[in-house]
Design a protein around this motif. Structure first.
Motif, short mmCIF file in Angstrom:
data_model
loop_
_atom_site.label_atom_id
_atom_site.label_comp_id
_atom_site.label_asym_id
_atom_site.label_seq_id
_atom_site.Cartn_x
_atom_site.Cartn_y
_atom_site.Cartn_z
N SER A 60 0.84 -1.19 0.00
CA SER A 60 0.00 0.00 0.00
C SER A 60 0.87 1.24 0.00
CB SER A 60 -0.92 0.02 1.23
OG SER A 60 -0.17 0.20 2.41
N ALA A 61 0.33 2.33 -0.55
CA ALA A 61 1.04 3.61 -0.51
C ALA A 61 1.18 4.08 0.93
CB ALA A 61 0.30 4.64 -1.36
N ALA A 62 0.13 3.87 1.73
CA ALA A 62 0.19 4.28 3.14
C ALA A 62 1.28 3.52 3.88
CB ALA A 62 -1.17 4.06 3.80
N GLY A 63 1.42 2.23 3.58
CA GLY A 63 2.47 1.44 4.22
C GLY A 63 3.86 1.94 3.86
N ILE A 67 -2.52 6.99 -3.63
CA ILE A 67 -1.44 7.95 -3.40
C ILE A 67 -1.51 8.35 -1.93
CG2 ILE A 67 -0.45 10.17 -4.10
CD1 ILE A 67 -2.20 9.93 -6.66
N ALA A 68 -0.37 8.45 -1.28
CA ALA A 68 -0.35 8.77 0.15
C ALA A 68 0.75 9.76 0.46
CB ALA A 68 -0.17 7.50 0.98
N ILE A 100 -1.58 9.36 8.08
CA ILE A 100 -1.26 9.29 6.65
C ILE A 100 -2.49 9.64 5.84
CG2 ILE A 100 -0.42 7.82 4.78
CD1 ILE A 100 0.81 6.03 7.06
N ALA A 101 -2.35 10.62 4.95
CA ALA A 101 -3.44 11.02 4.05
C ALA A 101 -3.37 10.17 2.79
CB ALA A 101 -3.32 12.50 3.71
N VAL A 102 -4.52 9.69 2.35
CA VAL A 102 -4.57 8.81 1.19
C VAL A 102 -5.68 9.26 0.25
CG1 VAL A 102 -4.82 6.43 0.37
CG2 VAL A 102 -3.81 6.86 2.60
N LEU A 118 -2.60 16.61 -3.30
CA LEU A 118 -2.78 15.99 -1.98
C LEU A 118 -1.78 16.57 -0.97
CD1 LEU A 118 -4.25 13.77 -0.34
CD2 LEU A 118 -2.39 12.22 -1.00
N MET A 119 -0.52 16.71 -1.37
CA MET A 119 0.47 17.26 -0.45
C MET A 119 0.16 18.71 -0.09
SD MET A 119 4.18 15.68 -1.55
CE MET A 119 4.17 16.37 -3.21
N ASN A 120 -0.31 19.49 -1.05
CA ASN A 120 -0.67 20.87 -0.75
C ASN A 120 -1.85 20.93 0.22
OD1 ASN A 120 1.31 21.86 -2.45
ND2 ASN A 120 -0.05 22.14 -4.19
N THR A 121 -2.79 20.00 0.07
CA THR A 121 -3.94 19.96 0.98
C THR A 121 -3.48 19.65 2.40
OG1 THR A 121 -5.45 19.27 -0.78
CG2 THR A 121 -6.11 18.76 1.48
N VAL A 122 -2.65 18.64 2.55
CA VAL A 122 -2.16 18.29 3.88
C VAL A 122 -1.26 19.40 4.43
CG1 VAL A 122 -0.77 16.62 5.18
CG2 VAL A 122 -2.33 15.83 3.38
N GLY A 123 -0.47 20.01 3.54
CA GLY A 123 0.40 21.09 3.98
C GLY A 123 -0.35 22.30 4.49
N SER A 124 -1.60 22.47 4.07
CA SER A 124 -2.39 23.63 4.53
C SER A 124 -2.64 23.58 6.03
CB SER A 124 -3.73 23.68 3.77
OG SER A 124 -4.57 22.59 4.17
N LEU A 125 -2.52 22.41 6.64
CA LEU A 125 -2.75 22.29 8.08
C LEU A 125 -1.63 22.92 8.89
CD1 LEU A 125 -4.04 18.61 8.27
CD2 LEU A 125 -5.38 20.71 8.48
#
Length: 228
Positions: free
Chosen positions: A140-143, A186-187, A200-202, A219-226
């Motif tokens: 998995s990508a999360a793994g 994608i994670a 982990i965001a997926v 996805l990374m930009n979304t998580v980075g907004s935090l």
């Protein structure tokens, strides 16, 4: 008559509905709520309208009810902020709403990785997961993210891949798994201010291979907004 016996029955029912949805990992169908709360469909419908109108619940295009923005605000801690995993799921729900890709939050437990939250896309054909679905570490990508951003032992076979994932900040599972042809994921990590992995965001679904780098950046930009 005691004070506790003078309560408002409708409030008790509304709280019961919210509690039931929360137990379903924040997402439930009306039929499940009706059965779980012992309510007729017509009676439940009136409560769902009011709970959605006040923001205590929200309903997506597939008719799935989720805990709403008002409830998340009320459940914040003393500083007025919710916990980081809930905040991550909130921004991933917004990501799903904007790009129409399924999203999820994977966390590490004593029994391994699990998909704690899952936000299904509105596409006619997509993947469904039950709450707390186990996530395979090596497939998995999360793994891959977990191995790349923790002290998990690494073998020589995965060392170069993990190094690349740490450098680029995301992982991709290109090959289908569990008999789902074409499904990819994608994670990327959510880290605290000490670079320790929180969750982990997926995002997952049936992606065109050429679109994956752009989706990963989104996805990374979304998580980075935090952290901004």
């Amino acid at each position: 008559m005691t004070e506790t016996s003078q309560g408002v029955n409708s409030v008790d029912i509304a709280v019961g509905i919210l509690t039931f949805v929360a137990r379903y990992d924040g997402q439930a169908r009306a039929i499940d709520i009706a059965n779980g709360c012992n309510l007729s469909k017509s009676r439940l419908h009136k409560y769902l309208i009011s709970l959605c109108r006040t923001g205590m619940l929200s309903q997506n295009e597939k008719g799935i009810y989720s805990l709403g923005a008002t409830l998340h605000q009320l459940s914040g801690n003393g500083s007025g902020e919710s916990d980081p995993i809930s905040k991550l799921n909130d921004v991933l729900t917004a990501f799903r709403d904007k790009f129409n890709y399924s999203t999820g939050v994977v966390v590490s437990t004593g029994e391994g990785l699990i998909l704690k939250h899952y936000n299904r896309s509105f596409r006619n054909v997509d993947i469904d997961f039950l709450p707390n679905t186990p996530v395979p570490l090596h497939h998995s990508a999360a793994g891959q993210i977990f191995m790349g951003f923790t002290d998990h032992p690494q073998d020589d076979q995965h060392a170069s891949l993990i190094a690349q994932i740490r450098l680029q900040g995301f992982a991709v599972r290109y090959q289908p798994t569990h008999g789902i042809p074409g499904a990819q994921s994608i994670a990327c990590p959510l880290l605290d201010n000490k670079e320790k992995l929180i969750a982990i965001a997926v995002t997952m679904g049936f992606f065109c291979t050429e679109d994956i780098p752009q989706i990963a950046v989104q996805l990374m930009n979304t998580v980075g907004s935090l952290s901004r």
